[in-house]
Design an enzyme around this catalytic site. Sequence first.
Site, short mmCIF file in Angstrom:
data_model
loop_
_atom_site.label_atom_id
_atom_site.label_comp_id
_atom_site.label_asym_id
_atom_site.label_seq_id
_atom_site.Cartn_x
_atom_site.Cartn_y
_atom_site.Cartn_z
CG ASP A 1 13.05 21.59 -23.77
OD1 ASP A 1 12.59 20.82 -24.63
OD2 ASP A 1 12.38 22.03 -22.81
CE1 TYR B 1 7.09 29.32 -26.35
CE2 TYR B 1 8.27 27.32 -25.77
CZ TYR B 1 7.39 28.00 -26.60
OH TYR B 1 6.82 27.35 -27.67
NE ARG C 1 15.05 18.92 -28.52
CZ ARG C 1 14.11 19.20 -27.62
NH1 ARG C 1 14.42 19.38 -26.36
NH2 ARG C 1 12.84 19.30 -27.97
CD GLU D 1 11.41 22.00 -28.33
OE1 GLU D 1 10.39 21.33 -28.55
OE2 GLU D 1 11.60 22.55 -27.23
CG ASN E 1 11.06 27.92 -20.43
OD1 ASN E 1 11.10 29.14 -20.50
ND2 ASN E 1 9.95 27.25 -20.12
CD GLU F 1 9.19 34.65 -18.22
OE1 GLU F 1 9.94 35.31 -17.49
OE2 GLU F 1 9.46 33.50 -18.61
C1 NOJ Z 1 9.90 20.18 -25.22
C2 NOJ Z 1 10.05 18.71 -25.16
O1 NOJ Z 1 10.35 18.21 -26.45
C3 NOJ Z 1 8.77 18.10 -24.62
O2 NOJ Z 1 8.86 16.71 -24.60
C4 NOJ Z 1 8.51 18.66 -23.25
O3 NOJ Z 1 7.28 18.17 -22.76
C5 NOJ Z 1 8.49 20.18 -23.27
N1 NOJ Z 1 9.67 20.70 -23.89
C6 NOJ Z 1 8.36 20.76 -21.89
O4 NOJ Z 1 9.44 20.37 -21.09
#
Ligand code: NOJ
Length: 573
Positions: free
Chosen positions: A208, A212, A206, A250, A109, A215
């Site tokens: 992350d 998001y 994973r 996530e 992201n 947009e």
């Molecule tokens: C999700 C992560 O688990 C978290 O630790 C991090 O701060 C945010 N993404 C933003 O990178």
Amino acid sequence: MKKACSATDPLWYKDAIIYELHVRAFADSNGDGIGDFQGLISKLDYLQDLGVTCLWLLPFFPSPLRDDGYDISDYCAVNPSYGTIDDFKQFLDAAHQRNMQVMIELVINHSSDQHPWFQRARLAPPGSPERNMYVWSDTDKLYEGVRIIFTDTEKSNWTWDPVANQYYWHRFFSHQPDLNFDNPAVMEEVLNAMRFWMDMGVDGLRLDAIPYLVERDGTSCENVPETHVLIKHIRSVMDAEYENRLILAEANMWPADVRPYFGDGDECQMAFHFPLMPRIYMALRQEDRLPITDIMAQTPDIPPTCQWGIFLRNHDELTLEMVTDDERDYMNLAYAADTRMRINVGIRRRLAPLMDNNRRRIELLNSLLLSMPGTPIMYYGDEIGMGDNIYLGDRNGVRTPMQWNSDRNAGFSRADPARLYFPVVMDPTYGYQSINVEAQQSDASSLLQWTRNMLALRKLFQVFGRGTLEFLAPDNRKILAYIRDYQSEDGTHSETVLCAANLSRFAQPVSLDLAKFAGRQPVEMLGYVPFPAVTDQPYPLTLAPYSFLWLELQPIVSNVVEPTEQQMEVPEP
Ligand code: NOJ
Ligand code: CA
């Protein structure tokens, strides 16, 4: 030819027990105060012995470390503090030799503002491909109303860049500009990074902050349809080129909003169940199963190849984004009376302190983690009941060095204590002199040994990872009771387990309607102890405070179980 990985079963993640760790926090091999890959390699025997089957490594890439490594400045390299690419490969091979899979982070992201892509983007002319690696605007009014995630640090999702003379978009810290997925070059870079690590044999990624990615004006800029198109593309490339790999979403969202991340089995195979987690804590504190049964009732079915990832704690705050305002107030009052324990929309504490270091409560929560539907994900240190340090900034209080023994620096590092990346926990309750691996290894009744036994037990059955869930509805709401059931596809193998958990601090009676299992022989799974046979009458049980029972409902009463050797040694009263 697809590239193989260490897993031979394409559904391996359904039977996995995942252990989340940070290389930096685990073991320091060269005495510089920072954990590293060689240190981690030296602890693989410990992890194998514990019984976990998949290691999830937090970001270990070059990074200014302003977000614990989620601010990446090079996607295809190892942070020199932790070692080299060769060290990583050595680690990967050593984990695979021990039959453990390895999952790493693909943080797409956003990058760090120190990434060369961003540095080039700022200097490049507006509209150029270089500039368009990120999301820019002349006004901070675009995408108005989109919520802020890091409410304690950020006032806006836009930050003015005086070099570019434009605002750039960021959903997290202002030093983490969001990549622009409307630019195909971004997807190319993402696939490059994916291939770089998957070619080496990494088993899982994973994804992350996946909601998001894209947009769109007039929307919440979360879960937009274009984001799903991108994830499907990543998955299709992965499936075309690699065998048996996993992507885990996530997406900190309500169950109905997470469901699309599984697609028709063509997006992520796994996704975290974020809303379940705080409700486990609520149910415990309220001594009422409703929060758990309620959120599971709202949880949609997922495609057969897909799996929930369930967890009690992780490296972030215990997020309270997926609860109502009232529930959030309740959780804060119950679990974070000191405001220092709170950050953003959540609670920055570890499992043991959240449970007031009450061993029975810790075990009860773990019994739910290990028996609710999905793949359990454990956070390093929770297997020994490590504490936290709420005086450290950000979420760092739950990221302190692993406590191996009672030597200097908890056996984590030989460095001068002042040099450690974070101090070890030293308070009298959770400090490394009382809580450490070595002490618990030589104590047969330690939390560590208990956890080891539970993992070993879970692995004897497929029902926990693959079976269905059906809640029972006894009158006593302090009892959470459910049936897990698994029938193998070829019909030759079946497992049925009754789980009952007492959420109360007092002993509780309960009467269960097990009529449809009449004739079955319940056998307590930890001790292999036969219980009275099930009839069509209500089945009574008594549960001690915070206790749980796992009873395998074996098919035929005449098949009376043989007592184990150990049980035969127990003298008659
Ligand atoms: C999700 C992560 O688990 C978290 O630790 C991090 O701060 C945010 N993404 C933003 O990178
Ligand atoms: Ca080191």
